[in-house]
Design a protein around this motif. Structure first.
Motif, PDB file in Angstrom:
ATOM      1  N   GLY A  83       0.819  -1.212   0.000  1.00 40.17           N
ATOM      2  CA  GLY A  83       0.000   0.000   0.000  1.00 40.17           C
ATOM      3  C   GLY A  83       0.850   1.258   0.000  1.00 40.17           C
ATOM      4  N   LEU A  84       1.951   1.228   0.751  1.00 39.05           N
ATOM      5  CA  LEU A  84       2.869   2.370   0.755  1.00 39.05           C
ATOM      6  C   LEU A  84       3.429   2.617  -0.635  1.00 39.05           C
ATOM      7  CD1 LEU A  84       4.678   4.468   2.286  1.00 39.05           C
ATOM      8  CD2 LEU A  84       6.344   2.620   2.470  1.00 39.05           C
ATOM      9  N   GLY A  85       3.926   1.568  -1.274  1.00 39.44           N
ATOM     10  CA  GLY A  85       4.489   1.721  -2.619  1.00 39.44           C
ATOM     11  C   GLY A  85       3.457   2.187  -3.627  1.00 39.44           C
ATOM     12  N   ALA A  86       2.267   1.593  -3.574  1.00 40.80           N
ATOM     13  CA  ALA A  86       1.209   1.990  -4.505  1.00 40.80           C
ATOM     14  C   ALA A  86       0.786   3.431  -4.263  1.00 40.80           C
ATOM     15  CB  ALA A  86       0.013   1.052  -4.367  1.00 40.80           C
ATOM     16  N   GLY A  87       0.688   3.813  -3.003  1.00 44.54           N
ATOM     17  CA  GLY A  87       0.316   5.195  -2.697  1.00 44.54           C
ATOM     18  C   GLY A  87       1.337   6.198  -3.185  1.00 44.54           C
ATOM     19  N   LEU A  88       2.610   5.872  -3.015  1.00 50.69           N
ATOM     20  CA  LEU A  88       3.670   6.769  -3.501  1.00 50.69           C
ATOM     21  C   LEU A  88       3.606   6.915  -5.022  1.00 50.69           C
ATOM     22  CD1 LEU A  88       6.751   5.650  -1.364  1.00 50.69           C
ATOM     23  CD2 LEU A  88       5.399   7.734  -1.123  1.00 50.69           C
ATOM     24  N   LEU A  89       3.378   5.805  -5.711  1.00 50.73           N
ATOM     25  CA  LEU A  89       3.340   5.858  -7.176  1.00 50.73           C
ATOM     26  C   LEU A  89       2.110   6.607  -7.689  1.00 50.73           C
ATOM     27  CD1 LEU A  89       4.630   2.275  -7.950  1.00 50.73           C
ATOM     28  CD2 LEU A  89       5.793   4.429  -8.476  1.00 50.73           C
ATOM     29  N   VAL A  90       0.964   6.419  -7.050  1.00 53.22           N
ATOM     30  CA  VAL A  90      -0.237   7.147  -7.475  1.00 53.22           C
ATOM     31  C   VAL A  90      -0.066   8.639  -7.210  1.00 53.22           C
ATOM     32  CG1 VAL A  90      -2.683   7.490  -6.960  1.00 53.22           C
ATOM     33  CG2 VAL A  90      -1.797   5.196  -7.309  1.00 53.22           C
ATOM     34  N   LEU A  91       0.509   8.974  -6.061  1.00 53.06           N
ATOM     35  CA  LEU A  91       0.783  10.380  -5.762  1.00 53.06           C
ATOM     36  C   LEU A  91       1.720  10.987  -6.806  1.00 53.06           C
ATOM     37  CD1 LEU A  91       0.550  12.774  -3.746  1.00 53.06           C
ATOM     38  CD2 LEU A  91       2.597  11.863  -2.654  1.00 53.06           C
ATOM     39  N   GLU A  92       2.726  10.226  -7.187  1.00 53.55           N
ATOM     40  CA  GLU A  92       3.650  10.719  -8.211  1.00 53.55           C
ATOM     41  C   GLU A  92       2.938  10.931  -9.540  1.00 53.55           C
ATOM     42  OE1 GLU A  92       7.902   9.477 -10.268  1.00 53.55           O
ATOM     43  OE2 GLU A  92       7.134   8.318  -8.589  1.00 53.55           O
ATOM     44  N   ALA A  93       2.067  10.017  -9.917  1.00 52.40           N
ATOM     45  CA  ALA A  93       1.323  10.160 -11.177  1.00 52.40           C
ATOM     46  C   ALA A  93       0.456  11.411 -11.168  1.00 52.40           C
ATOM     47  CB  ALA A  93       0.474   8.917 -11.427  1.00 52.40           C
ATOM     48  N   VAL A  94      -0.236  11.643 -10.060  1.00 51.99           N
ATOM     49  CA  VAL A  94      -1.110  12.816  -9.966  1.00 51.99           C
ATOM     50  C   VAL A  94      -0.284  14.100 -10.052  1.00 51.99           C
ATOM     51  CG1 VAL A  94      -2.635  14.082  -8.391  1.00 51.99           C
ATOM     52  CG2 VAL A  94      -2.947  11.630  -8.728  1.00 51.99           C
ATOM     53  N   VAL A  95       0.828  14.153  -9.331  1.00 47.49           N
ATOM     54  CA  VAL A  95       1.666  15.353  -9.351  1.00 47.49           C
ATOM     55  C   VAL A  95       2.238  15.589 -10.745  1.00 47.49           C
ATOM     56  CG1 VAL A  95       3.825  16.344  -8.486  1.00 47.49           C
ATOM     57  CG2 VAL A  95       2.199  15.335  -6.902  1.00 47.49           C
ATOM     58  N   LEU A  96       2.670  14.522 -11.402  1.00 44.59           N
ATOM     59  CA  LEU A  96       3.217  14.684 -12.759  1.00 44.59           C
ATOM     60  C   LEU A  96       2.163  15.261 -13.707  1.00 44.59           C
ATOM     61  CD1 LEU A  96       5.359  11.462 -13.218  1.00 44.59           C
ATOM     62  CD2 LEU A  96       6.180  13.820 -13.191  1.00 44.59           C
ATOM     63  N   LEU A  97       0.958  14.724 -13.646  1.00 45.91           N
ATOM     64  CA  LEU A  97      -0.078  15.212 -14.561  1.00 45.91           C
ATOM     65  C   LEU A  97      -0.521  16.634 -14.227  1.00 45.91           C
ATOM     66  CD1 LEU A  97      -2.220  11.991 -15.005  1.00 45.91           C
ATOM     67  CD2 LEU A  97      -0.639  13.023 -16.646  1.00 45.91           C
ATOM     68  N   LEU A  98      -0.585  16.952 -12.943  1.00 41.89           N
ATOM     69  CA  LEU A  98      -0.987  18.306 -12.565  1.00 41.89           C
ATOM     70  C   LEU A  98       0.127  19.326 -12.796  1.00 41.89           C
ATOM     71  CD1 LEU A  98      -2.990  17.671  -9.282  1.00 41.89           C
ATOM     72  CD2 LEU A  98      -3.881  18.290 -11.532  1.00 41.89           C
ATOM     73  N   ALA A  99       1.349  18.875 -12.949  1.00 40.60           N
ATOM     74  CA  ALA A  99       2.475  19.796 -13.119  1.00 40.60           C
ATOM     75  C   ALA A  99       2.648  20.266 -14.561  1.00 40.60           C
ATOM     76  CB  ALA A  99       3.767  19.136 -12.651  1.00 40.60           C
ATOM     77  N   VAL A 100       1.977  19.644 -15.507  1.00 39.04           N
ATOM     78  CA  VAL A 100       2.197  19.986 -16.918  1.00 39.04           C
ATOM     79  C   VAL A 100       1.861  21.457 -17.189  1.00 39.04           C
ATOM     80  CG1 VAL A 100       1.421  19.559 -19.275  1.00 39.04           C
ATOM     81  CG2 VAL A 100       1.909  17.645 -17.767  1.00 39.04           C
ATOM     82  N   GLN A 101       0.687  21.892 -16.792  1.00 38.22           N
ATOM     83  CA  GLN A 101       0.280  23.269 -17.104  1.00 38.22           C
ATOM     84  C   GLN A 101       1.126  24.325 -16.389  1.00 38.22           C
ATOM     85  OE1 GLN A 101      -1.511  24.000 -19.534  1.00 38.22           O
ATOM     86  NE2 GLN A 101      -1.875  26.164 -19.212  1.00 38.22           N
ATOM     87  N   PRO A 102       1.384  24.194 -15.079  1.00 35.92           N
ATOM     88  CA  PRO A 102       2.245  25.199 -14.452  1.00 35.92           C
ATOM     89  C   PRO A 102       3.656  25.238 -15.041  1.00 35.92           C
ATOM     90  CG  PRO A 102       1.066  23.989 -12.774  1.00 35.92           C
ATOM     91  CD  PRO A 102       0.776  23.321 -14.074  1.00 35.92           C
ATOM     92  N   ILE A 103       4.186  24.093 -15.403  1.00 36.22           N
ATOM     93  CA  ILE A 103       5.517  24.072 -16.026  1.00 36.22           C
ATOM     94  C   ILE A 103       5.475  24.814 -17.356  1.00 36.22           C
ATOM     95  CG2 ILE A 103       7.266  22.596 -17.086  1.00 36.22           C
ATOM     96  CD1 ILE A 103       6.646  20.515 -14.936  1.00 36.22           C
ATOM     97  N   ARG A 104       4.415  24.598 -18.114  1.00 41.51           N
ATOM     98  CA  ARG A 104       4.294  25.293 -19.402  1.00 41.51           C
ATOM     99  C   ARG A 104       4.206  26.797 -19.214  1.00 41.51           C
ATOM    100  NH1 ARG A 104      -0.481  24.311 -22.057  1.00 41.51           N
ATOM    101  NH2 ARG A 104       0.255  25.730 -23.639  1.00 41.51           N
TER     102      ARG A 104
END
Length: 128
Positions: free
Chosen positions: A30-51
């Motif tokens: 659960g820890l590993g899955a939670g870390l990976l899902v959190l990373e996925a969400v942050v990566l997708l939400l970071a696209v627009q601010p980075i642009r």
């Protein structure tokens, strides 16, 4: 404090200290899955601010972000496999390499690499 046999009262059958969790392996999955899902969400939400703030975020960088986020989600679902933690480590390295496409991806790679390293440390402490 030890009992007459020389073992600690909170130790398991081999004398190792128990984690106190009912199912430590499930908790670490659960820890590993939670870390990976959190990373996925942050990566997708970071696209627009980075642009907007970071400047030139081209098509290859956006494709890499989406591919890494998808890989995070798929890998989060496969944490039951024995190789999944190793694949997660490789995923963090790939995010660092994406720093060649845009400097902010390197920053995200460092941040999530440190978080992943801490998750590996917790896993090693809990599971032994």
């Amino acid at each position: 404090m030890t009992d007459p046999a020389g073992k600690r009262p909170d130790a398991g059958p081999e004398g190792r200290r128990r984690s106190g969790l009912r199912d430590p392996e499930k908790a670490m999955r659960g820890l590993g899955a939670g870390l990976l899902v959190l990373e996925a969400v942050v990566l997708l939400l970071a696209v627009q601010p980075i642009r907007l703030v970071g400047g030139d975020l081209g098509g290859p960088a956006i494709a890499a972000i989406v591919a890494l986020a998808a890989a995070c989600v798929v890998l989060a679902g496969m944490m039951r496999r024995s190789w999944a933690w190793h694949a997660g480590t490789v995923l963090q390295g790939l995010l660092l390499l994406c720093g060649l496409l845009h400097w902010s991806l390197f920053g995200l790679g460092v941040m999530f690499g440190l978080v992943w390293a801490y998750g590996l440390h917790v896993r090693r402490v809990v599971l032994g």
